[in-house]
Design a protein around this motif. Structure first.
Motif, mmCIF file in Angstrom:
data_model
loop_
_atom_site.group_PDB
_atom_site.id
_atom_site.type_symbol
_atom_site.label_atom_id
_atom_site.label_comp_id
_atom_site.label_asym_id
_atom_site.label_seq_id
_atom_site.Cartn_x
_atom_site.Cartn_y
_atom_site.Cartn_z
ATOM 1 N N LEU A 1 2.974 1.915 -2.815
ATOM 2 C CA LEU A 1 3.825 3.148 -2.227
ATOM 3 C C LEU A 1 4.318 2.306 -1.472
ATOM 4 N N MET A 2 3.959 0.566 -0.782
ATOM 5 C CA MET A 2 4.372 0.165 0.503
ATOM 6 C C MET A 2 6.216 -0.145 -0.638
ATOM 7 N N HIS A 3 5.278 -1.445 -1.349
ATOM 8 C CA HIS A 3 6.518 -1.748 -2.640
ATOM 9 C C HIS A 3 7.774 -0.727 -2.438
ATOM 10 N N TRP A 4 7.204 0.602 -3.021
ATOM 11 C CA TRP A 4 9.062 1.326 -3.369
ATOM 12 C C TRP A 4 9.770 2.226 -2.393
ATOM 13 N N SER A 5 8.796 1.835 -1.183
ATOM 14 C CA SER A 5 9.873 2.243 0.145
ATOM 15 C C SER A 5 10.226 1.413 0.659
ATOM 16 N N ASP A 6 11.543 1.388 1.393
ATOM 17 C CA ASP A 6 12.726 0.494 1.889
ATOM 18 C C ASP A 6 12.836 0.966 3.415
ATOM 19 N N LEU A 7 11.365 2.152 4.023
ATOM 20 C CA LEU A 7 11.156 1.684 5.223
ATOM 21 C C LEU A 7 9.956 2.804 5.810
ATOM 22 N N ALA A 8 9.298 2.754 7.145
ATOM 23 C CA ALA A 8 8.195 3.589 6.908
ATOM 24 C C ALA A 8 8.038 3.914 8.232
ATOM 25 N N VAL A 9 7.485 5.207 8.776
ATOM 26 C CA VAL A 9 6.996 5.658 9.639
ATOM 27 C C VAL A 9 5.354 6.021 9.726
ATOM 28 N N SER A 10 5.176 4.688 10.661
ATOM 29 C CA SER A 10 3.475 4.735 10.648
ATOM 30 C C SER A 10 3.011 4.662 11.926
ATOM 31 N N ALA A 11 1.775 4.580 12.125
ATOM 32 C CA ALA A 11 1.239 5.019 13.286
ATOM 33 C C ALA A 11 0.772 2.994 13.821
ATOM 34 N N ALA A 12 0.322 3.109 15.207
ATOM 35 C CA ALA A 12 0.236 1.803 15.078
ATOM 36 C C ALA A 12 -1.155 1.857 15.387
ATOM 37 N N GLY A 13 -1.790 1.666 13.312
ATOM 38 C CA GLY A 13 -2.446 0.995 13.608
ATOM 39 C C GLY A 13 -2.979 0.086 12.413
ATOM 40 N N SER A 14 -4.311 -0.360 11.556
ATOM 41 C CA SER A 14 -4.516 -1.035 10.977
ATOM 42 C C SER A 14 -3.300 -1.381 9.480
ATOM 43 N N THR A 15 -2.761 -0.083 9.499
ATOM 44 C CA THR A 15 -1.871 -0.103 8.617
ATOM 45 C C THR A 15 -0.827 -0.859 8.698
ATOM 46 N N CYS A 16 -0.477 -1.427 9.817
ATOM 47 C CA CYS A 16 1.158 -1.951 10.415
ATOM 48 C C CYS A 16 1.041 -3.352 9.941
ATOM 49 N N TRP A 17 -0.618 -3.992 9.820
ATOM 50 C CA TRP A 17 -0.166 -5.260 9.190
ATOM 51 C C TRP A 17 -0.272 -5.007 7.253
ATOM 52 N N GLU A 18 -0.907 -4.135 6.920
ATOM 53 C CA GLU A 18 -0.481 -3.964 5.313
ATOM 54 C C GLU A 18 1.179 -3.620 5.385
ATOM 55 N N LEU A 19 1.928 -3.357 6.018
ATOM 56 C CA LEU A 19 3.177 -3.040 6.010
ATOM 57 C C LEU A 19 3.965 -4.812 6.251
ATOM 58 N N CYS A 20 3.804 -4.577 7.589
ATOM 59 C CA CYS A 20 4.312 -6.499 7.330
ATOM 60 C C CYS A 20 3.767 -7.760 6.804
ATOM 61 N N CYS A 21 2.233 -7.402 6.136
ATOM 62 C CA CYS A 21 1.894 -8.607 4.826
ATOM 63 C C CYS A 21 2.762 -8.286 3.673
ATOM 64 N N LEU A 22 3.655 -7.127 3.349
ATOM 65 C CA LEU A 22 4.777 -6.325 2.453
ATOM 66 C C LEU A 22 5.881 -6.790 2.523
ATOM 67 N N GLY A 23 6.572 -6.598 3.916
ATOM 68 C CA GLY A 23 7.302 -6.954 3.893
ATOM 69 C C GLY A 23 8.156 -5.541 4.447
ATOM 70 N N VAL A 24 7.897 -4.632 4.999
ATOM 71 C CA VAL A 24 8.096 -3.583 4.867
ATOM 72 C C VAL A 24 8.577 -2.810 5.915
ATOM 73 N N PRO A 25 9.648 -2.737 6.333
ATOM 74 C CA PRO A 25 10.512 -2.664 7.771
ATOM 75 C C PRO A 25 10.005 -0.678 8.153
ATOM 76 N N PHE A 26 9.199 -0.635 10.020
ATOM 77 C CA PHE A 26 8.490 0.166 10.268
ATOM 78 C C PHE A 26 8.779 0.808 11.230
ATOM 79 N N VAL A 27 9.010 1.798 11.753
ATOM 80 C CA VAL A 27 8.901 2.145 12.775
ATOM 81 C C VAL A 27 6.792 3.300 13.027
ATOM 82 N N THR A 28 6.748 2.293 14.688
ATOM 83 C CA THR A 28 5.633 2.906 15.198
ATOM 84 C C THR A 28 5.541 4.026 15.947
ATOM 85 N N LEU A 29 4.596 5.118 16.378
ATOM 86 C CA LEU A 29 4.094 5.815 16.782
ATOM 87 C C LEU A 29 2.768 5.948 17.126
#
Length: 562
Positions: A302-330
């Motif tokens: 799903l992260m590879h599919w996405s161009d960007l993400a809206v995420s809680a500022a939890g452990s998911t952020c490290w997954e997004l970082c590792c795969l290079g997905v730009p994101f917004v945190t709440l």
């Protein structure tokens, strides 16, 4: 207590010689979410691979639904007081054992039941040993709990996020967050602190994502950036496994206000989320392509599919970082503040903070979606922050105590060839390598080419490349300086440091050098300011011979004989 274990563990004791199980005490519910359990699954996967003599190669990674292997011997056992059934099934599908205890999390009864099970498992599944490691992840496990685990003779790996206690006691304290090094932990002096994103816990599916995203890891100093579309139409929303305040619904309302030519939204609803029906109702009235996803088994896809993400500022952020997905945190909880602010300060993600308005969310996501350049920058910074090897760094000491090889079947040493010329140049120009060189200025490529051709064709020189899962991870070079002695030079790619590969490359290369060159002694010159290389040399049998100054630099000289 409910046990999901082999019917007669004592029958398999002989299979556990030198293979102590990893015990994990973590919980999940509608308030705390699933993050504690999910990141511990990452540790469990790596431990299980080692115990079974496997590897973390991409073909073995990713979540697969398969029957539990508990009928043989579980190498990882979760102990949980609260855990949603779908998450419990996920734990068991990994081949892990699961013990449900009936106690208030963090209470004296919790301590009693957890230790009772730990002692029983240590006795049943392996020889009674002080090398049994327990991982504890959760804010409810206070100092009394920690001390009780260590007093019982177990080793404790404690996972923390924001230094919320006045005092800690453990063998290893792990905080994977971006601001961890800034926290002033009051802790027992013999504890080892693992702090920062080098220790981000990523499951196998994200290790596979690293290999796909960076097929040439080690070929450049900075991982290449994937092509970034001019408009980010594919948007992923992931606000944790619980989201008790239903912030997901607010984000959906915000996305409905965005003005994009096309928009495809995928919203992940975790197994502990109590608002599924309200979200389904919102999805049914959506005017754009909107999908709710539950029981997600392929987060990296799903992260590879996405161009960007809206995420809680939890452990998911490290997954997004590792795969290079730009994101917004709440920020959805107190412990997420430091993480969100740290990512924002480093230009990795946009922080919307706590309780932003619907219009704020909409404007921020739309701006990010329409700015390809900014998304590309965020992507590159995220990848530079999280490399995907955190679990290996974390488990080095526990694996050593358990007599397991962290890299069984994963390392290969080969002779360098012409294709390695540019890679060796990149490694030579690494800032830390230059700082530990007599000539610290950068090396021009043309000059390096001449040097490489000379060394490559010289019978008195040998250049070897260390590969981890087929990826170049470091180099060692031997140059014969007289009839019986060769001088050594070695370095590890910056992305693979902290894994103990410096020791591995030395150990693996000794037979090669003594067989290929007619020498009896290896000589190493090391800057006194380079403790990492000194430690690697000492651990592989080098003896300190002399301390002197060469070209005005304080030097230590080590020797190793055949």
């Amino acid at each position: 207590m409910i046990f999901y274990m082999p019917e007669n563990p004592s029958k398999i004791t002989k299979n556990w010689r030198g293979r102590e199980p990893l015990l994990i005490r973590a919980d999940a519910d509608s308030r705390m979410g699933t993050g504690h359990v999910m990141r511990c699954i990452a540790l469990g996967q790596a431990w299980k691979e080692m115990a079974e003599g496997g590897s973390l190669k991409p073909e073995n990674s990713g979540f697969k639904s398969h029957p539990s292997s508990l009928s043989s011997h579980p190498s990882v056992i979760f102990i949980c007081a609260t855990i949603p059934d779908p998450l419990a099934e996920r734990v068991q599908s990994e081949g892990f054992g699961l013990i449900r205890i009936s106690a208030e999390p963090g209470s004296a009864e919790d301590i009693r039941q957890t230790l009772e099970n730990s002692i029983r498992l240590s006795s049943d599944l392996c020889p009674l040993s002080s090398d049994l490691w327990i991982v504890i992840d959760g804010y409810q496990f206070g100092l009394e709990y920690q001390r009780a685990v260590r007093k019982a003779g177990c080793k404790l790996l404690l996972i923390d996020d924001y230094n919320h206690q006045s005092e800690y006691e453990c063998d290893i304290l792990l905080n994977q967050n971006i601001n961890a090094a800034e926290l002033n932990y009051k802790i027992n002096p013999d504890a080892r602190l693992l702090l920062g994103t080098d220790y981000a816990m990523l499951r196998h599916e994200f290790f596979q994502g690293v290999k796909e995203t960076f097929p040439n890891i080690g070929k450049t100093q900075q991982a290449p950036t994937q092509s970034v579309p001019s408009i980010g139409n594919n948007i992923l929303v992931t606000l944790g496994g619980a989201d008790p305040d239903n912030v997901t619904l607010k984000v959906i309302k915000a996305l409905q206000q965005i003005d994009l030519p096309q928009m495809y939204i995928k919203v992940i609803v975790g197994p502990a989320n109590p608002h599924l029906e309200a979200l389904k109702n919102s999805a049914s009235h959506s005017t754009f392509d909107f999908r709710l996803l539950t029981d997600v088994r392929d987060m990296s896809g799903l992260m590879h599919w996405s161009d960007l993400a809206v995420s809680a500022a939890g452990s998911t952020c490290w997954e997004l970082c590792c795969l290079g997905v730009p994101f917004v945190t709440l920020v959805l909880a107190e412990n997420q503040v430091g993480l969100a602010e740290g990512l924002s300060e480093r230009g990795v993600a946009i922080c919307l903070g706590e309780n932003p308005s619907v219009s704020q969310i909409a404007a921020t996501v739309q701006t990010l979606a329409k700015s390809a350049g900014y998304r590309a920058d965020c992507s590159a910074r995220g990848r530079a922050l999280v490399d995907g090897f955190g679990v290996l760094r974390i488990l080095r000491r526990p694996a050593q105590d358990a007599g397991m090889d962290l890299f069984a079947g994963r390392l290969k040493l080969r002779c360098a060839d012409a294709r390695d010329m540019e890679q060796l140049w990149v490694w030579a120009n690494d800032p830390s390598v230059r700082r530990n060189s007599y000539h610290p200025e950068p090396i021009p490529l043309a000059e390096h080419k001449k040097w490489f051709e000379k060394k490559f064709n010289a019978p008195e020189s040998l250049i070897l490349i260390l590969e981890l899962d087929g990826t170049a991870a470091g180099q060692v070079r031997y140059d014969r300086i007289d009839a019986e002695t060769a001088e050594i030079d070695f370095s590890i790619d910056a992305r693979f440091r902290g894994l103990g590969l410096g020791i591995k490359i030395l150990e693996m290369s000794f037979n090669e050098i003594f067989n290929r060159l007619p020498i009896n002694t290896v000589r190493a010159e090391v800057f006194q300011s380079n403790p990492a290389s000194q430690a690697a040399l000492k651990k592989t049998g080098f003896k300190l011979e002399d301390a002197c100054a060469i070209k005005g630099v304080p030097i230590l000289i080590y020797l190793k004989t055949k």
